[in-house]
Design an enzyme around this catalytic site. Structure first.
Site, PDB file in Angstrom:
ATOM      1  CB  CYS A 169     -10.639  -2.831   0.466  1.00 22.31           C
ATOM      2  SG  CYS A 169     -10.101  -2.149  -1.110  1.00 22.31           S
ATOM      3  CG  ASN A 196      -0.434  -0.203   2.513  1.00 22.96           C
ATOM      4  OD1 ASN A 196       0.554  -0.900   2.693  1.00 22.96           O
ATOM      5  ND2 ASN A 196      -1.048   0.396   3.529  1.00 22.96           N
ATOM      6  CD  GLU A 208      -1.608   4.896   4.498  1.00 22.88           C
ATOM      7  OE1 GLU A 208      -1.151   5.792   5.238  1.00 22.88           O
ATOM      8  OE2 GLU A 208      -2.300   3.940   4.926  1.00 22.88           O
ATOM      9  CB  CYS A 227      -5.136  -1.498  -1.717  1.00 25.27           C
ATOM     10  SG  CYS A 227      -6.473  -0.659  -0.865  1.00 25.27           S
ATOM     11  CD  GLU A 277      -5.076  -6.106  -1.020  1.00 25.36           C
ATOM     12  OE1 GLU A 277      -4.665  -4.916  -1.089  1.00 25.36           O
ATOM     13  OE2 GLU A 277      -5.620  -6.563  -0.019  1.00 25.36           O
ATOM     14  CB  CYS A 296      -8.419  -4.772  -3.569  1.00 24.51           C
ATOM     15  SG  CYS A 296      -7.333  -3.341  -3.367  1.00 24.51           S
TER      16      CYS A 296
HETATM   17  N1  THU Z   1      -5.208  -1.468   2.501  1.00 26.01           N
HETATM   18  C1  THU Z   1      -4.642  -2.286   1.574  1.00 26.01           C
HETATM   19  O1  THU Z   1      -3.492  -2.090   1.158  1.00 26.01           O
HETATM   20  N2  THU Z   1      -5.375  -3.332   1.117  1.00 26.01           N
HETATM   21  C2  THU Z   1      -6.660  -3.586   1.487  1.00 26.01           C
HETATM   22  O2  THU Z   1      -7.329  -4.370   0.848  1.00 26.01           O
HETATM   23  C3  THU Z   1      -7.197  -2.930   2.674  1.00 26.01           C
HETATM   24  C4  THU Z   1      -6.560  -1.618   2.988  1.00 26.01           C
HETATM   25  C5  THU Z   1      -4.440  -0.320   2.978  1.00 26.01           C
HETATM   26  C6  THU Z   1      -4.948   0.991   2.481  1.00 26.01           C
HETATM   27  C7  THU Z   1      -4.472   1.939   3.557  1.00 26.01           C
HETATM   28  O3  THU Z   1      -3.154   2.350   3.237  1.00 26.01           O
HETATM   29  C8  THU Z   1      -4.425   1.088   4.807  1.00 26.01           C
HETATM   30  O4  THU Z   1      -4.491  -0.267   4.379  1.00 26.01           O
HETATM   31  C9  THU Z   1      -5.546   1.375   5.778  1.00 26.01           C
HETATM   32  O5  THU Z   1      -6.775   1.335   5.143  1.00 26.01           O
END
Ligand code: THU
Length: 148
Positions: A105, A60, A62, A71, A73, A108
């Site tokens: 999520c 991930n 941000e 994310c 994935e 994804c």
């Molecule tokens: N996140 C992911 O990388 N994958 C997911 O499927 C769920 C959420 C990350 C996004 C964000 O940087 C952090 O987790 C908190 O939501």
């Protein structure tokens, strides 16, 4: 009478999984370290093995504009298409730091559905508790939107 519950995932013992799965979990754990998560402090790593046999990784990333966050994935899926072009996925591993390993999520799941058949295994591993869960992709993402 005791209530029966039926899980739609398996809890696995990592010491008993095939080497190929162990390697995919290692890839997800390694790339998780590269996650850029200064806002949530929640790092995620994803590793995707394609049917051609290559493994692509994503973490991930941000952004100060929080909705711009990508994310792990989707990062891994993007890497696969950038390197191989379109292809189908064979197995997916996702590593995170929550006791109960985080599932992908919904955005994804929809993104992965473009490349992933319902029977593909999705392994979720917690680097904190060591809990390892195996889902079918189709269980995580029923009724995916795939054509119009
Ligand atoms: N996140 C992911 O990388 N994958 C997911 O499927 C769920 C959420 C990350 C996004 C964000 O940087 C952090 O987790 C908190 O939501």
């Amino acid at each position: 009478m005791e209530k029966e519950t039926q899980n739609d995932f398996e809890i696995l013992d990592e010491s008993k999984v095939p080497e190929s799965v162990k390697h995919l979990l290692d890839d997800a754990r390694h790339v998780m370290e590269n996650a850029y998560a200064p806002f949530s402090h929640f790092k995620v790593g994803a590793a995707i093995r394609t049917k051609r046999g290559n493994v692509f990784r994503g973490c991930n990333v941000e952004n100060a504009s929080l909705g711009g966050t990508i994310c792990a994935e989707r990062g891994a899926a993007m890497a696969s298409v950038a390197s191989e072009g379109y292809g189908r996925f064979k197995a997916i591993a996702i590593a995170s730091g929550s006791d109960d390993p985080a599932p992908p999520c919904a955005i994804c799941r929809q993104f992965l559905a473009q490349f992933t058949d319902p029977d593909v295994p999705v392994y979720l591993i917690s680097v904190k508790s060591g809990v390892l869960k195996k889902f079918r992709f189709g269980t995580l993402m029923p009724y995916a939107f795939t054509e119009f």
